[in-house]
Design an enzyme around this catalytic site. Structure first.
Site, PDB file in Angstrom:
ATOM      1  N   ARG A 114     -49.316  70.614  31.054  1.00 26.29           N
ATOM      2  CA  ARG A 114     -49.758  70.812  29.622  1.00 26.29           C
ATOM      3  C   ARG A 114     -48.610  70.071  28.969  1.00 26.29           C
ATOM      4  O   ARG A 114     -47.515  69.987  28.609  1.00 26.29           O
ATOM      5  CB  ARG A 114     -48.678  72.139  29.264  1.00 26.29           C
ATOM      6  CG  ARG A 114     -49.849  72.391  27.620  1.00 26.29           C
ATOM      7  CD  ARG A 114     -49.172  74.199  27.013  1.00 26.29           C
ATOM      8  NE  ARG A 114     -47.868  73.445  27.528  1.00 26.29           N
ATOM      9  CZ  ARG A 114     -46.733  74.566  27.279  1.00 26.29           C
ATOM     10  NH1 ARG A 114     -47.230  75.413  27.810  1.00 26.29           N
ATOM     11  NH2 ARG A 114     -45.780  74.237  26.740  1.00 26.29           N
ATOM     12  N   HIS A 156     -47.280  75.035  23.891  1.00 24.29           N
ATOM     13  CA  HIS A 156     -48.062  75.341  24.089  1.00 24.29           C
ATOM     14  C   HIS A 156     -48.795  75.559  23.237  1.00 24.29           C
ATOM     15  O   HIS A 156     -50.402  75.881  22.387  1.00 24.29           O
ATOM     16  CB  HIS A 156     -47.996  76.898  24.120  1.00 24.29           C
ATOM     17  CG  HIS A 156     -48.552  78.116  23.914  1.00 24.29           C
ATOM     18  ND1 HIS A 156     -49.483  78.700  25.076  1.00 24.29           N
ATOM     19  CD2 HIS A 156     -48.792  79.411  23.384  1.00 24.29           C
ATOM     20  CE1 HIS A 156     -50.487  79.315  24.295  1.00 24.29           C
ATOM     21  NE2 HIS A 156     -49.391  80.275  23.136  1.00 24.29           N
ATOM     22  N   TYR A 172     -37.286  75.409  27.000  1.00 23.13           N
ATOM     23  CA  TYR A 172     -37.462  75.867  28.786  1.00 23.13           C
ATOM     24  C   TYR A 172     -38.180  75.102  29.742  1.00 23.13           C
ATOM     25  O   TYR A 172     -37.740  74.723  30.695  1.00 23.13           O
ATOM     26  CB  TYR A 172     -38.640  76.972  28.874  1.00 23.13           C
ATOM     27  CG  TYR A 172     -40.051  76.984  27.548  1.00 23.13           C
ATOM     28  CD1 TYR A 172     -41.128  76.152  28.842  1.00 23.13           C
ATOM     29  CD2 TYR A 172     -40.377  77.049  26.718  1.00 23.13           C
ATOM     30  CE1 TYR A 172     -42.211  75.731  28.057  1.00 23.13           C
ATOM     31  CE2 TYR A 172     -41.513  77.017  25.534  1.00 23.13           C
ATOM     32  CZ  TYR A 172     -42.485  75.954  26.424  1.00 23.13           C
ATOM     33  OH  TYR A 172     -43.674  76.001  26.291  1.00 23.13           O
TER      34      TYR A 172
END
Lengths: 328, 370
Positions: free
Chosen positions: B266, B270, B279
């Protein structure tokens, strides 16, 4: 007409509809060869074969989830959840998916299932074979919730449920599966979803009470009504049959006639369906009420094993409630 | 018991496109030029739609968006091989299968605006598309429930002898859900024409795949369910085309379900509500950017003499005009009618909803989102 018990009446409805409509499939745990742990699906596997009567893997989420996928493609699945207590692994599929399919697709899709499941206590079933979770489904927009008390209604309501365009939770009161007997017509008939039944009419009297009940508790309400009749209290018993959408007109008409109301249900008291019924009645018939409405219910505890007869709202607990509202 | 080997399809990585852009002749599915060019155009269009939707969200013109940037190869390959009667149960990053299968762009964009042009009547958050005209349902934000539903649809297809297949998608996070297990188990037992595809993009919002599972690969999980499992390069359109076509053939010929793990990444957040710098490292993202599925396909098509810089410029101009015109048309549409809030809960309106609707319509209007 022939006399049937509830198990026979439901079995008759399933067989009849499966013969009439080959889109109807039955699936669940043990519903095939053995005909269900209560034998409600007995003989169907033999008559309709493997691809219409499916012994599934032991997975309620899988049963409901796959049934939804079948329904979207055009089948009419009638899954059985072996006990209503076991429905929770499938609860997300029911609440987040089944109930919302039509709405969330703007009406393009509908997932039409009838989920049959035995409900209620009084069979020495303890925590996990006795519960009455109807309020948890009534609270979910998009579901219809049915709970017949007699063989006649069980057959007619199941046929109506299978033909209804919306998903239906069909709760079968297992305590009276075999005890409730009655005349059931051969062949096809339906009982309209959303219509209650006056199971017992109140004779004109000075002190009258409307009792609202469903499922196995109908018979406790009848027993309690006979008991208080000796003391001059006349009861009108409304057997809801369909819990949602509710037949509010029949309820209000009865309360307007009697001026008093007692609601009986097995489920825990707090946020039980009785709370909603009492709210609706006070909103709509406030000036007709002669006494505060009463609820006779299960307790706000898990369902107990040894003390189940203490837990259930049986006739001996309904009688004092009737006397209380009648004497207010 | 055969020992686990790197050559096993669920442990290895099935790839066609090589570093230099050529197709490995041992695995090349020999996709016709026209199909590849169509896939290429759809990939470019999808990347453009995603970029424009994110801009609209940043400008406050739409509420939310979940892009699939870096993961376009799987939905586009699926769209290319799906037949008219096949069904698609997407997860968050496969909405675009419906575009490849002919769903109108205006209706697609209207879902993001949630206005009266949306077939869902504005009922769902953006990126939860569905369309009956192309047999695609919407995923659920609850993660995973669509997987057993795809298996159920495949059961019904098998019963009807329709010759069609149901595609069920999921991310790596969904493989932790009970619905994943149920779906794989039922698919194995019932031997239904179903293709279950996990786009392993390495992140479930902020949680990496190694915190979802201790399994060596996700594809290997298929073994326990008696299903063939294949691990495929999810940024390689040709490899996906081959693996999905093979799975479809197997399904149509009574061979049952296949589980596919498509290894991808990805590239973006998100969703528009997420900040991935909290993160994961830029180095990791950059390493994956070098394996971009659109770049890799382009390199291959250049080698085959099918695309050129000038051709791409012209194509992008066309696509940009198409998407911009669609946004302009869709944005001008009014919101759904107030009273429509109560439609489609049931097939017909019960008394309690009629009462609530009438009260709403009589009452004051809310202050709109600012």
């Amino acid at each position: 007409m022939s006399e049937m018990n509830m198990v026979q009446a439901i079995n008759d409805a399933l067989r009849l509809e499966m013969r009439r409509d080959d889109r109807v499939v039955v699936l669940g745990e043990d519903v095939g060869k053995v005909g269900g742990v209560f034998r409600v699906t007995a003989g169907l596997h033999e008559e309709f074969g493997e691809d219409r009567v499916l012994d599934t893997p032991l997975s309620e989420g899988g049963i409901i989830g796959t049934a939804i996928g079948m329904a979207l493609y055009g089948l009419v699945p009638v899954p059985e959840i072996q006990f209503a207590d076991f429905i929770f692994p499938g609860y997300d599929q029911i609440v987040s998916e089944l109930a919302k399919y039509r709405y969330r697709s703007g009406g393009e899709y509908s997932a039409k299932l009838v989920i049959r499941t035995p409900v209620g206590g009084g069979i020495r079933g303890g925590l996990y074979h006795s519960q009455s979770p109807e309020a948890l489904f009534i609270h979910v927009a998009g579901l219809k919730v049915v709970c017949p008390a007699t063989p006649y209604d069980a057959k007619g309501l199941l046929l109506a449920s299978i033909r209804d365009p919306d998903p239906v939770l069909f709760f079968e009161p297992k305590r009276v599966y075999r005890a409730a007997k009655g005349e059931v017509p051969e062949g096809d008939y339906t009982v309209e979803i959303g219509k209650a039944r006056i199971a017992r009419e109140a004779q004109k009297a000075a002190r009258m009470v409307t009792v609202i009940a469903w499922g196995a508790m109908l018979y406790e309400a009848i027993a309690a009504a006979e008991e208080v009749k000796k003391k001059g209290i006349e009861c009108e018993i409304v057997d809801l049959r369909t819990l949602w959408p509710l037949d509010i007109d029949t309820i209000v008409a009865s309360v307007e006639k009697t001026g008093r109301v007692v609601v009986v249900h097995e489920a825990p008291r707090t946020c039980g369906f009785g709370a909603e019924l009492v709210s609706l009645i006070t909103e709509r018939a406030f000036l007709h009420l002669e006494a505060p409405p009463e609820r006779v219910t299960g307790f706000d505890t898990p369902f107990p094993y040894t003390l189940e007869m203490e837990y259930l709202p049986l006739a001996h607990r309904i009688v004092p409630a009737l006397e209380k509202v009648a004497g207010f | 018991m055969t020992p686990v080997s790197e050559h096993d399809p669920d442990i290895g990585l099935f790839t066609v496109l090589r570093e230099d852009g050529s197709a490995d002749p041992k695995t090349d599915p020999n996709v016709p030029d026209a199909v590849l060019l169509r896939g290429y155009r759809e990939m470019r269009r999808l990347r453009m739609i995603d970029a424009k939707m994110i801009v609209l969200q940043r400008q406050g013109r739409v509420g939310f968006y979940g892009a699939c940037t870096g993961q376009e190869a799987t939905p586009i390959a699926t769209g290319l091989i799906a037949s008219e009667g096949d069904w698609v149960y997407p997860a968050l990053r496969e909405q675009s299968v419906m575009l490849v299968r002919g769903f109108p762009l205006d209706a697609f964009i209207a879902q993001v605006f949630g206005n009266s042009g949306d077939v869902q009547k504005g009922r769902q958050m953006p990126s939860h598309h569905s369309g009956r005209s192309v047999n695609q349902v919407s995923w659920s934000s609850c993660i995973g429930p669509q997987i057993p539903q795809a298996v159920g649809t495949a059961f019904a297809m098998k019963k009807a002898k329709s010759g069609n297949v149901a595609f069920g998608f999921m991310g790596d996070g969904a493989t932790s859900q009970p619905d994943f297990h149920a779906a794989m188990n039922f698919a194995g037992v019932w031997k239904v024409p179903c293709i279950l595809v996990c786009q392993n993009n390495h992140w479930s919002i902020s949680v990496p795949t190694e915190k979802q599972t201790a399994s060596r690969t996700i594809a290997i999980k298929a073994r326990a369910y008696g299903l063939p499992g294949v691990r495929v390069d999810g940024n390689d359109l040709l490899a996906l085309y081959k693996v999905l076509s093979d799975a479809k053939e197997r399904a149509k010929n009574g061979g049952g379900a296949t589980f596919v793990e498509a290894l991808t990444y990805r590239i973006g957040a998100h969703s528009t509500s997420d900040d991935p710098t909290r993160y994961r490292s830029e180095a990791e993202v950059n390493a994956w950017k070098k394996k971009d599925p659109l770049d890799r396909l382009r390199k291959h098509l250049v080698l085959r003499g099918l695309v050129s810089d000038a051709g791409d410029v012209a194509m992008d101009e066309e696509l940009s005009a198409e998407v911009a015109a669609s946004i302009k048309r869709v944005e001008a549409l009014p919101p759904p009618d107030r009273a429509s809030l109560f439609d489609d809960v049931y097939a017909t309106l019960p008394w309690h909803l009629r009462e609530q609707r009438d009260a709403l319509v009589r009452g004051p209007s809310p202050v709109p989102h600012g």
